[in-house]
Design a protein around this motif. Structure first.
Motif, mmCIF file in Angstrom:
data_model
loop_
_atom_site.group_PDB
_atom_site.id
_atom_site.type_symbol
_atom_site.label_atom_id
_atom_site.label_comp_id
_atom_site.label_asym_id
_atom_site.label_seq_id
_atom_site.Cartn_x
_atom_site.Cartn_y
_atom_site.Cartn_z
ATOM 1 N N PHE A 4 8.836 -30.714 -15.305
ATOM 2 C CA PHE A 4 8.718 -32.172 -15.328
ATOM 3 C C PHE A 4 8.527 -32.662 -16.762
ATOM 4 O O PHE A 4 9.103 -33.689 -17.156
ATOM 5 C CB PHE A 4 7.532 -32.630 -14.471
ATOM 6 N N LYS A 5 7.741 -31.933 -17.540
ATOM 7 C CA LYS A 5 7.466 -32.334 -18.917
ATOM 8 C C LYS A 5 8.749 -32.316 -19.743
ATOM 9 O O LYS A 5 9.019 -33.245 -20.510
ATOM 10 C CB LYS A 5 6.427 -31.411 -19.544
ATOM 11 N N GLU A 6 9.551 -31.279 -19.570
ATOM 12 C CA GLU A 6 10.814 -31.191 -20.304
ATOM 13 C C GLU A 6 11.767 -32.306 -19.886
ATOM 14 O O GLU A 6 12.458 -32.892 -20.726
ATOM 15 C CB GLU A 6 11.455 -29.825 -20.073
ATOM 16 N N ALA A 72 19.337 -35.101 -18.944
ATOM 17 C CA ALA A 72 18.773 -36.421 -19.244
ATOM 18 C C ALA A 72 19.469 -37.511 -18.434
ATOM 19 O O ALA A 72 18.815 -38.393 -17.864
ATOM 20 C CB ALA A 72 18.887 -36.714 -20.740
ATOM 21 N N VAL A 73 20.801 -37.473 -18.385
ATOM 22 C CA VAL A 73 21.569 -38.467 -17.625
ATOM 23 C C VAL A 73 21.190 -38.413 -16.153
ATOM 24 O O VAL A 73 21.033 -39.446 -15.496
ATOM 25 C CB VAL A 73 23.085 -38.242 -17.798
ATOM 26 N N ASN A 74 21.034 -37.210 -15.634
ATOM 27 C CA ASN A 74 20.676 -37.037 -14.233
ATOM 28 C C ASN A 74 19.312 -37.654 -13.939
ATOM 29 O O ASN A 74 19.117 -38.329 -12.913
ATOM 30 C CB ASN A 74 20.669 -35.549 -13.879
ATOM 31 N N ILE A 75 18.350 -37.455 -14.836
ATOM 32 C CA ILE A 75 17.005 -38.016 -14.672
ATOM 33 C C ILE A 75 17.057 -39.547 -14.725
ATOM 34 O O ILE A 75 16.468 -40.246 -13.887
ATOM 35 C CB ILE A 75 16.051 -37.481 -15.746
ATOM 36 N N VAL A 76 17.756 -40.082 -15.727
ATOM 37 C CA VAL A 76 17.867 -41.537 -15.876
ATOM 38 C C VAL A 76 18.562 -42.148 -14.660
ATOM 39 O O VAL A 76 18.139 -43.181 -14.135
ATOM 40 C CB VAL A 76 18.634 -41.892 -17.168
ATOM 41 N N ARG A 80 16.772 -44.851 -12.054
ATOM 42 C CA ARG A 80 17.271 -46.211 -11.856
ATOM 43 C C ARG A 80 17.747 -46.458 -10.431
ATOM 44 O O ARG A 80 17.648 -47.582 -9.926
ATOM 45 C CB ARG A 80 18.356 -46.505 -12.899
ATOM 46 N N ILE A 81 18.248 -45.420 -9.784
ATOM 47 C CA ILE A 81 18.616 -45.563 -8.363
ATOM 48 C C ILE A 81 17.360 -45.709 -7.510
ATOM 49 O O ILE A 81 17.317 -46.535 -6.592
ATOM 50 C CB ILE A 81 19.469 -44.363 -7.908
ATOM 51 N N TRP A 82 16.324 -44.925 -7.817
ATOM 52 C CA TRP A 82 15.058 -45.064 -7.093
ATOM 53 C C TRP A 82 14.466 -46.453 -7.287
ATOM 54 O O TRP A 82 13.969 -47.071 -6.339
ATOM 55 C CB TRP A 82 14.057 -43.993 -7.535
ATOM 56 N N GLN A 103 7.667 -40.985 -10.712
ATOM 57 C CA GLN A 103 7.311 -39.808 -9.910
ATOM 58 C C GLN A 103 8.507 -39.313 -9.096
ATOM 59 O O GLN A 103 8.773 -38.110 -9.036
ATOM 60 C CB GLN A 103 6.151 -40.159 -8.980
ATOM 61 N N LEU A 104 9.238 -40.234 -8.494
ATOM 62 C CA LEU A 104 10.344 -39.856 -7.620
ATOM 63 C C LEU A 104 11.537 -39.283 -8.377
ATOM 64 O O LEU A 104 12.335 -38.530 -7.796
ATOM 65 C CB LEU A 104 10.788 -41.070 -6.802
ATOM 66 N N GLU A 105 11.679 -39.613 -9.650
ATOM 67 C CA GLU A 105 12.840 -39.149 -10.416
ATOM 68 C C GLU A 105 12.910 -37.626 -10.524
ATOM 69 O O GLU A 105 13.958 -37.055 -10.815
ATOM 70 C CB GLU A 105 12.839 -39.758 -11.816
#
Length: 235
Positions: A4-6, A72-76, A80-82, A103-105
């Motif tokens: 999660f930190k990374e 990074a793109v996947n997390i962003v 934004r979808i969440w 949290q949900l990302e």
């Protein structure tokens, strides 16, 4: 699999590079973005460089590798979808969705996030007006601009915000300014550049010049004078 930190580090670097359009992302930039001390960030960046998630030197700063960019793109995208789901379907407010989405990302289920995205109707922007990247990281185009770059008489649509703090979002709530609201700029003060807006229900609200810089809007008139204006002026 990243921790999660990374993931938070990679997202911060992406936002600094893409969102803030920084040519060079420094260790200090990341520390400020994450609210951490510089030595802590430097230590983590070195370990992530070993994993080939990022590259780093003092001249070019911190850069995402192809693998790091994809993560990074996947997390962003998930974040934004969440946010959109929480706002549109679960009726959370602007000021609530960001913290919950943080949290949900980290829920790493492509099937789940794409199912939610389909339910939402494949939106291009989240509730704050931030673009939702596609699976390849391509961002949708937008004609949005800061409210501060407006002229008197402009008919506009509220598309989002570029400031997500609770104090700012509460400020907008108190002014009864929300996503997809429509206003007309009645007057721009010649001294402090504050703007008097009129809603569809003929209610007036005064927006400070400082706040106007963070409110993203689009002109509703095709040939609006705002599009030819470089800043907040009178038509």
């Amino acid at each position: 699999m990243q921790s999660f930190k990374e993931e938070n580090y990679l997202k911060a670097i992406y936002q600094l590079k893409i969102g803030d359009q920084k040519e060079v992302v420094t260790i200090t930039d990341i520390a400020v973005q994450l609210g951490l001390k510089t030595p802590t960030v430097l230590e983590k960046i070195k370990s992530m460089a070993i994993k080939k998630l990022i590259s780093y030197d003092k001249i070019s700063g911190v850069q995402l590798t192809k693998n790091g960019f994809d993560v990074a793109v996947n997390i962003v995208r998930r974040h934004r979808i969440w946010e959109t789901y929480l706002y549109k379907e679960l009726k959370f407010s602007w000021s609530e969705v960001h913290e919950i989405a943080e949290q949900l990302e980290h829920v790493n289920s492509a099937k789940l996030i794409e199912k939610i995205y389909a339910i939402l109707g494949y939106p291009k922007f989240d509730p704050h007006g931030d673009p939702i990247p596609d699976l390849k990281g391509v961002l949708p185009k937008s004609e949005r601009r800061p409210l501060s770059k407006s002229v008197e008489g402009c008919k506009l649509l509220i598309l989002g915000v570029s400031e997500h703090s609770d104090s700012f979002l509460n400020y907008l709530s108190e002014k009864h300014i929300g996503l997809n609201d429509r206003f007309v700029i009645e007057k721009i003060d010649g001294f402090d550049e504050s703007l008097m807006l009129i809603s569809k229900s003929k209610e007036r609200c005064l927006v400070s010049a400082k706040a106007a810089k963070f409110i993203q809007v689009a002109c509703l008139k095709e040939n609006c004078a705002c599009k030819a204006s470089g800043g907040t002026t009178k038509a």
